[in-house]
Design an enzyme around this catalytic site. Sequence first.
Site, short mmCIF file in Angstrom:
data_model
loop_
_atom_site.label_atom_id
_atom_site.label_comp_id
_atom_site.label_asym_id
_atom_site.label_seq_id
_atom_site.Cartn_x
_atom_site.Cartn_y
_atom_site.Cartn_z
CG ASP A 74 -1.05 1.59 0.77
OD1 ASP A 74 -0.52 0.95 1.70
OD2 ASP A 74 -2.14 2.17 0.87
CG HIS A 223 1.31 5.56 -2.65
ND1 HIS A 223 0.74 6.45 -1.77
CD2 HIS A 223 0.36 4.64 -2.93
CE1 HIS A 223 -0.51 6.07 -1.52
NE2 HIS A 223 -0.77 4.98 -2.20
#
Length: 262
Positions: A74, A223
């Site tokens: 993400d 991430h």
Amino acid sequence: MQLNKILYILAGMLMCLSFTSSIEATTDQAYGYGYKKKYNEQPPDLGFYAPLIEKYNGFYMGDSDEKKVYLTFDNGYEEGYTSTVLDVLKEKQVPATFFLTGHYVDDEAELVKRMVDEGHIIGNHSNKHLDYTKASESQMKKDLEDLDNKIKKFTNQDYVQFFRPAEGRFNEKSLKVTDELGYVNVFWTVAIVDWHSDRRQGWQKVLDNTIEQVHPGAIILLHTVSEDNADMITHLIDELRKRGYEFGSLEDLLWEKLLPLY
């Protein structure tokens, strides 16, 4: 991408098959996605989230009998580490899906282009990182369309198939709307607290925390904003391969979900 076009057609057919359930009354109750972790290569317990997500053709893991995992990232902002992650993925020949916000695409067009050029998939993570549980249907549609257009402007990816709700917040209405628009909601079964760029734990601890949750079929959420993750990713790939795991793409997983229906 020709494959994306085929997937789009199949997703539309699947949507038609599920039309009866999609027109049932939906609720506006908001949920923050989560699950009860299990270890020793066992998938977590999602409780009622599992059938709710499946009702609207989303998925959160692959085949629990197959030692294959799926890397997803993400990306809402850039801290200078994504290029390192891409270097590792290229060297190790591992596919990934990057769920991007509009802010990221606007600011990091070259990185976004590189992701697609090197064979990765771009997913929609909301143009404005909206909480869809508080958005109207028209707001959702516009937000999705705005980001899709940005992605198609800067890359060769001509269709955006996958969606991940911002902050993992969703309700039945948001699942229904995104499904009817042809998106596949993608959740996950492995995640760690790794989105704080100023918190250092060391790559070994991040690796250990990730590995202890991995199971066959896992969709792994990471991430790219920390040095720890950038340093850890090569070790993660090597360790999982050592344990007999392969790396698949979400397109592989979608085919596996769709083909038994036809």
